[in-house]
Design a protein around this motif. Structure first.
Motif, PDB file in Angstrom:
ATOM      1  N   LEU A   1       5.718  49.004  75.550  1.00  0.00           N
ATOM      2  CA  LEU A   1       6.364  48.464  74.360  1.00  0.00           C
ATOM      3  C   LEU A   1       6.615  46.977  74.552  1.00  0.00           C
ATOM      4  N   GLU A   2       6.454  46.200  73.479  1.00  0.00           N
ATOM      5  CA  GLU A   2       6.873  44.804  73.471  1.00  0.00           C
ATOM      6  C   GLU A   2       8.268  44.774  72.853  1.00  0.00           C
ATOM      7  N   VAL A   3       9.216  44.224  73.617  1.00  0.00           N
ATOM      8  CA  VAL A   3      10.622  44.239  73.200  1.00  0.00           C
ATOM      9  C   VAL A   3      11.105  42.815  73.030  1.00  0.00           C
ATOM     10  N   ARG A   4      11.766  42.550  71.917  1.00  0.00           N
ATOM     11  CA  ARG A   4      12.369  41.224  71.693  1.00  0.00           C
ATOM     12  C   ARG A   4      13.747  41.214  72.326  1.00  0.00           C
ATOM     13  N   GLU A   5      14.060  40.127  72.974  1.00  0.00           N
ATOM     14  CA  GLU A   5      15.363  40.023  73.635  1.00  0.00           C
ATOM     15  C   GLU A   5      16.402  39.433  72.732  1.00  0.00           C
TER      16      GLU A   5
END
Length: 82
Positions: A78-82
């Motif tokens: 998964l690509e997760v935004r911080e």
């Protein structure tokens, strides 16, 4: 943006859909929320839902449908935004 891997919690067979004629739970590139089902793992004829623990975009699947997995094998990223 960071990535997070979804790993098999235990050995079993991974399924991307609930039945052969059903659509997959999640497509690559699709946004998922915490708790969304991304697949199933079958262990001794028991099916356990594999849910996302974070919100993000499903970047890729590492495991194919009906792949035999060991505990800790990477299923998806998964690509997760911080």
């Amino acid at each position: 943006m960071t990535t997070q891997q979804i790993q098999a919690p235990f050995p079993g067979v991974f399924y991307r859909k609930s039945a052969p004629d059903d659509p997959v739970y999640v497509e690559e590139g699709q946004v998922v929320q915490v708790g969304d089902v991304i697949g199933l793992i079958e262990v001794m004829k028991q099916f356990v839902e594999l849910k996302s623990e974070v919100s993000g975009t499903l970047a890729s699947f590492s495991a194919e449908n009906e792949a035999v997995l060991e505990a800790g094998d990477v299923i998806a990223t998964l690509e997760v935004r911080e």
